[in-house]
Design a protein around this motif. Sequence first.
Motif, mmCIF file in Angstrom:
data_model
loop_
_atom_site.group_PDB
_atom_site.id
_atom_site.type_symbol
_atom_site.label_atom_id
_atom_site.label_comp_id
_atom_site.label_asym_id
_atom_site.label_seq_id
_atom_site.Cartn_x
_atom_site.Cartn_y
_atom_site.Cartn_z
ATOM 1 N N ARG A 198 -14.403 47.593 4.028
ATOM 2 C CA ARG A 198 -13.595 46.800 4.959
ATOM 3 C C ARG A 198 -13.804 45.308 4.716
ATOM 4 N N ARG A 199 -15.011 44.922 4.394
ATOM 5 C CA ARG A 199 -15.295 43.504 4.116
ATOM 6 C C ARG A 199 -14.471 43.023 2.921
ATOM 7 N N SER A 200 -14.403 43.832 1.885
ATOM 8 C CA SER A 200 -13.631 43.467 0.701
ATOM 9 C C SER A 200 -12.135 43.413 1.019
ATOM 10 N N LYS A 201 -11.678 44.336 1.842
ATOM 11 C CA LYS A 201 -10.273 44.320 2.240
ATOM 12 C C LYS A 201 -9.972 43.078 3.072
ATOM 13 N N ALA A 202 -10.914 42.689 3.921
ATOM 14 C CA ALA A 202 -10.736 41.464 4.706
ATOM 15 C C ALA A 202 -10.644 40.256 3.776
ATOM 16 N N VAL A 231 -9.887 30.831 -5.785
ATOM 17 C CA VAL A 231 -10.020 31.800 -4.693
ATOM 18 C C VAL A 231 -9.721 33.212 -5.202
ATOM 19 N N ALA A 232 -8.641 33.378 -5.952
ATOM 20 C CA ALA A 232 -8.291 34.692 -6.498
ATOM 21 C C ALA A 232 -9.394 35.198 -7.430
ATOM 22 N N ALA A 233 -9.942 34.316 -8.253
ATOM 23 C CA ALA A 233 -10.999 34.718 -9.185
ATOM 24 C C ALA A 233 -12.267 35.143 -8.442
ATOM 25 N N LEU A 234 -12.639 34.409 -7.397
ATOM 26 C CA LEU A 234 -13.836 34.766 -6.632
ATOM 27 C C LEU A 234 -13.657 36.102 -5.914
ATOM 28 N N ILE A 235 -12.471 36.346 -5.389
ATOM 29 C CA ILE A 235 -12.216 37.630 -4.727
ATOM 30 C C ILE A 235 -12.246 38.762 -5.748
ATOM 31 N N LEU A 236 -11.639 38.545 -6.908
ATOM 32 C CA LEU A 236 -11.661 39.566 -7.958
ATOM 33 C C LEU A 236 -13.095 39.842 -8.410
ATOM 34 N N ARG A 237 -13.880 38.801 -8.556
ATOM 35 C CA ARG A 237 -15.292 38.960 -8.942
ATOM 36 C C ARG A 237 -16.033 39.808 -7.908
ATOM 37 N N HIS A 238 -15.820 39.498 -6.628
ATOM 38 C CA HIS A 238 -16.462 40.270 -5.556
ATOM 39 C C HIS A 238 -16.036 41.738 -5.625
ATOM 40 N N LEU A 239 -14.743 41.987 -5.814
ATOM 41 C CA LEU A 239 -14.239 43.358 -5.857
ATOM 42 C C LEU A 239 -14.810 44.138 -7.036
#
Length: 138
Positions: free
Chosen positions: A56-60, A91-99
């Motif tokens: 859920r955190r990643s989806k958020a 921002v997109a790169a950091l989210i992709l890295r987290h995922l």
Amino acid sequence: MRMLLIALAVSVGVYIAVISALYLAGRRSAAREVATLLPNLIRLFKGLIRDPRVSRRSKALLFVGAAWIASPVDLIPEFIPVLGPLDDAVVAALILRHLIRSSGPEVVAEHWRGDLATLERLLRLFAPGAARRDPGPS
């Protein structure tokens, strides 16, 4: 609203200019990758939001990232060439890295609909060693 439309038009213009410059410089495969990266990331994020293996955190984070990218308010105004879209890309790169790190490269690869070479580059960038694994079907 008018400022948003102007920013959108300038962003699209810069995007097209970058793709055209790569194409004219003889880097057709790079131009194709740049041209298809954003649509592929949108499809990837859409698929990951629906995947029950993604926390859920990643989806958020995916929702926050989508709002950030869609928002007309940026750290760097969109009309500044090259630097304008940079904050959205970061921002997109950091989210992709987290995922990739939280859900695993296999889950990300299952939802990737673009060129496998592009996915392998992204995996090498964000999860060293992950690109050597089989990224799954395309």
